[in-house]
Design a protein around this motif. Structure first.
Motif, mmCIF file in Angstrom:
data_model
loop_
_atom_site.group_PDB
_atom_site.id
_atom_site.type_symbol
_atom_site.label_atom_id
_atom_site.label_comp_id
_atom_site.label_asym_id
_atom_site.label_seq_id
_atom_site.Cartn_x
_atom_site.Cartn_y
_atom_site.Cartn_z
ATOM 1 N N GLN A 185 0.839 -1.182 0.000
ATOM 2 C CA GLN A 185 0.000 0.000 0.000
ATOM 3 C C GLN A 185 0.885 1.247 0.000
ATOM 4 O OE1 GLN A 185 -2.840 0.067 3.150
ATOM 5 N NE2 GLN A 185 -3.590 2.110 2.651
ATOM 6 N N VAL A 186 0.561 2.177 -0.903
ATOM 7 C CA VAL A 186 1.350 3.395 -1.018
ATOM 8 C C VAL A 186 1.047 4.330 0.146
ATOM 9 C CG1 VAL A 186 1.762 5.435 -2.423
ATOM 10 C CG2 VAL A 186 1.392 3.220 -3.528
ATOM 11 N N GLN A 187 2.077 4.968 0.640
ATOM 12 C CA GLN A 187 1.901 6.024 1.640
ATOM 13 C C GLN A 187 2.561 7.298 1.141
ATOM 14 O OE1 GLN A 187 3.361 4.481 5.453
ATOM 15 N NE2 GLN A 187 1.253 4.639 6.177
ATOM 16 N N LEU A 188 1.883 8.407 1.338
ATOM 17 C CA LEU A 188 2.426 9.723 1.032
ATOM 18 C C LEU A 188 2.464 10.512 2.327
ATOM 19 C CD1 LEU A 188 0.366 10.556 -2.199
ATOM 20 C CD2 LEU A 188 2.709 9.678 -2.075
ATOM 21 N N VAL A 189 3.640 10.996 2.691
ATOM 22 C CA VAL A 189 3.785 11.731 3.943
ATOM 23 C C VAL A 189 4.277 13.142 3.633
ATOM 24 C CG1 VAL A 189 4.902 11.820 6.189
ATOM 25 C CG2 VAL A 189 4.279 9.607 5.182
ATOM 26 N N GLU A 190 3.399 14.104 3.891
ATOM 27 C CA GLU A 190 3.730 15.503 3.629
ATOM 28 C C GLU A 190 4.289 16.167 4.881
ATOM 29 O OE1 GLU A 190 -0.248 14.730 1.351
ATOM 30 O OE2 GLU A 190 0.597 14.243 3.317
ATOM 31 N N SER A 191 5.122 17.162 4.665
ATOM 32 C CA SER A 191 5.661 17.950 5.767
ATOM 33 C C SER A 191 6.010 19.339 5.254
ATOM 34 C CB SER A 191 6.894 17.277 6.372
ATOM 35 O OG SER A 191 7.919 17.177 5.402
ATOM 36 N N GLY A 192 6.270 20.250 6.203
ATOM 37 C CA GLY A 192 6.719 21.583 5.821
ATOM 38 C C GLY A 192 5.681 22.681 5.948
ATOM 39 N N GLY A 193 4.455 22.312 6.271
ATOM 40 C CA GLY A 193 3.431 23.329 6.436
ATOM 41 C C GLY A 193 3.657 24.143 7.701
ATOM 42 N N GLY A 194 2.865 25.209 7.851
ATOM 43 C CA GLY A 194 2.992 26.045 9.034
ATOM 44 C C GLY A 194 2.312 27.375 8.854
ATOM 45 N N LEU A 195 2.608 28.283 9.765
ATOM 46 C CA LEU A 195 2.044 29.633 9.753
ATOM 47 C C LEU A 195 3.105 30.605 9.261
ATOM 48 C CD1 LEU A 195 -0.141 31.721 10.570
ATOM 49 C CD2 LEU A 195 0.867 31.701 12.871
ATOM 50 N N VAL A 196 2.731 31.420 8.291
ATOM 51 C CA VAL A 196 3.675 32.374 7.721
ATOM 52 C C VAL A 196 2.934 33.663 7.407
ATOM 53 C CG1 VAL A 196 3.315 31.534 5.361
ATOM 54 C CG2 VAL A 196 5.484 32.645 5.963
ATOM 55 N N GLN A 197 3.648 34.767 7.440
ATOM 56 C CA GLN A 197 3.038 36.044 7.091
ATOM 57 C C GLN A 197 2.949 36.190 5.575
ATOM 58 O OE1 GLN A 197 5.349 39.123 9.093
ATOM 59 N NE2 GLN A 197 3.816 39.208 10.727
ATOM 60 N N ALA A 198 2.016 36.983 5.147
ATOM 61 C CA ALA A 198 1.885 37.262 3.718
ATOM 62 C C ALA A 198 3.208 37.782 3.172
ATOM 63 C CB ALA A 198 0.777 38.285 3.487
ATOM 64 N N GLY A 199 3.566 37.279 1.997
ATOM 65 C CA GLY A 199 4.840 37.630 1.397
ATOM 66 C C GLY A 199 5.962 36.666 1.729
ATOM 67 N N GLY A 200 5.714 35.795 2.687
ATOM 68 C CA GLY A 200 6.725 34.845 3.107
ATOM 69 C C GLY A 200 6.779 33.606 2.231
ATOM 70 N N SER A 201 7.594 32.648 2.646
ATOM 71 C CA SER A 201 7.827 31.434 1.870
ATOM 72 C C SER A 201 7.741 30.193 2.752
ATOM 73 C CB SER A 201 9.215 31.468 1.224
ATOM 74 O OG SER A 201 9.355 32.554 0.346
ATOM 75 N N LEU A 202 7.371 29.096 2.128
ATOM 76 C CA LEU A 202 7.403 27.776 2.750
ATOM 77 C C LEU A 202 7.809 26.766 1.689
ATOM 78 C CD1 LEU A 202 4.131 27.606 4.911
ATOM 79 C CD2 LEU A 202 6.469 27.606 5.775
ATOM 80 N N ARG A 203 8.415 25.673 2.151
ATOM 81 C CA ARG A 203 8.750 24.575 1.246
ATOM 82 C C ARG A 203 8.113 23.309 1.775
ATOM 83 N NH1 ARG A 203 14.325 21.293 0.227
ATOM 84 N NH2 ARG A 203 14.127 20.948 -2.017
ATOM 85 N N LEU A 204 7.220 22.745 0.996
ATOM 86 C CA LEU A 204 6.572 21.490 1.357
ATOM 87 C C LEU A 204 7.338 20.322 0.752
ATOM 88 C CD1 LEU A 204 2.810 22.397 0.744
ATOM 89 C CD2 LEU A 204 4.240 22.841 2.750
ATOM 90 N N SER A 205 7.325 19.209 1.480
ATOM 91 C CA SER A 205 7.941 17.980 0.993
ATOM 92 C C SER A 205 6.937 16.848 1.099
ATOM 93 C CB SER A 205 9.178 17.627 1.828
ATOM 94 O OG SER A 205 10.147 18.632 1.770
ATOM 95 N N CYS A 206 7.088 15.881 0.225
ATOM 96 C CA CYS A 206 6.232 14.688 0.262
ATOM 97 C C CYS A 206 7.090 13.482 -0.082
ATOM 98 C CB CYS A 206 5.088 14.829 -0.730
ATOM 99 S SG CYS A 206 4.146 13.311 -1.001
ATOM 100 N N VAL A 207 7.149 12.546 0.851
ATOM 101 C CA VAL A 207 7.889 11.311 0.628
ATOM 102 C C VAL A 207 6.897 10.204 0.313
ATOM 103 C CG1 VAL A 207 9.478 9.640 1.605
ATOM 104 C CG2 VAL A 207 9.705 12.055 2.204
ATOM 105 N N ALA A 208 7.158 9.499 -0.771
ATOM 106 C CA ALA A 208 6.263 8.429 -1.213
ATOM 107 C C ALA A 208 6.913 7.075 -0.982
ATOM 108 C CB ALA A 208 5.950 8.589 -2.696
ATOM 109 N N SER A 209 6.132 6.160 -0.395
ATOM 110 C CA SER A 209 6.650 4.815 -0.128
ATOM 111 C C SER A 209 6.224 3.877 -1.246
ATOM 112 C CB SER A 209 6.136 4.304 1.215
ATOM 113 O OG SER A 209 4.734 4.174 1.146
ATOM 114 N N THR A 210 6.854 4.038 -2.379
ATOM 115 C CA THR A 210 6.576 3.157 -3.510
ATOM 116 C C THR A 210 7.848 2.973 -4.318
ATOM 117 O OG1 THR A 210 5.394 2.942 -5.607
ATOM 118 C CG2 THR A 210 5.726 5.177 -4.794
ATOM 119 N N ARG A 211 8.034 1.758 -4.838
ATOM 120 C CA ARG A 211 9.241 1.470 -5.616
ATOM 121 C C ARG A 211 9.150 2.053 -7.028
ATOM 122 N NH1 ARG A 211 10.292 -4.957 -4.221
ATOM 123 N NH2 ARG A 211 10.643 -4.697 -1.986
#
Length: 120
Positions: A1-27
Motif C-alpha cells: 500500500q502506497v503512503q504519502l507523507v507531507e511535511s513543511g506546512g505552518g504559519l507564515v506572514q503574507a509575502g513569506g515562503s514555505l517549502r513542502l515535501s512529500c515522501v512516497a513509499s513506492t518502488r
C-alpha cells in the motif's frame, strides 16, 4: 500500500515562503506523475501543480504561476513544492498526489495533507 507523507506546512506572514515535501513509499516513484492539491475550508479540492516522472512536463494552476515551484528527487522518492510570495488566499491543507490530472480535483491517490496558514 502506497503512503504519502507531507511535511513543511505552518504559519507564515503574507509575502513569506514555505517549502513542502512529500515522501512516497513506492518502488515505482520514478515512473509516476506527482503533484499537489489544496483544499481551503468550505471549498472544493483545487489543483496546484504537477510534475512528470522525468520533470520534463510541469503544469501550474494559474493562481500560483510565478510564485510556486514544483520539483522532485527520484533518488529520495520525494516531491517538493516551494511556495514564495504567499498570500492569505493560499491558506489551505496541501496534499501530495499520485498521478494528478492537471486542472481538476482528481488523482489516483492523495496524502493526508499539511496545513498552510498565511496571515495578512
Amino acid at each position: 500500500q502506497v503512503q504519502l507523507v507531507e511535511s513543511g506546512g505552518g504559519l507564515v506572514q503574507a509575502g513569506g515562503s514555505l517549502r513542502l515535501s512529500c515522501v512516497a513509499s513506492t518502488r515505482t516513484f520514478n515512473t509516476l506523475r506527482m503533484g499537489w492539491f489544496r483544499q481551503a475550508p468550505g471549498k472544493e479540492r483545487e489543483f496546484v501543480a504537477s510534475i512528470s516522472w522525468n520533470a520534463v512536463r510541469i503544469v501550474y494552476a494559474d493562481s500560483v504561476k510565478g510564485r510556486f515551484t514544483i520539483s522532485r528527487d527520484n533518488a529520495k522518492n520525494t516531491v517538493y513544492l516551494q511556495m514564495n510570495h504567499l498570500k492569505p488566499e493560499d491558506t489551505a491543507v496541501y496534499s501530495c498526489a499520485i498521478d494528478p490530472i492537471p486542472n481538476t480535483g482528481s488523482a489516483d491517490y492523495c496524502g493526508q495533507g499539511t496545513q498552510v496558514t498565511v496571515s495578512s
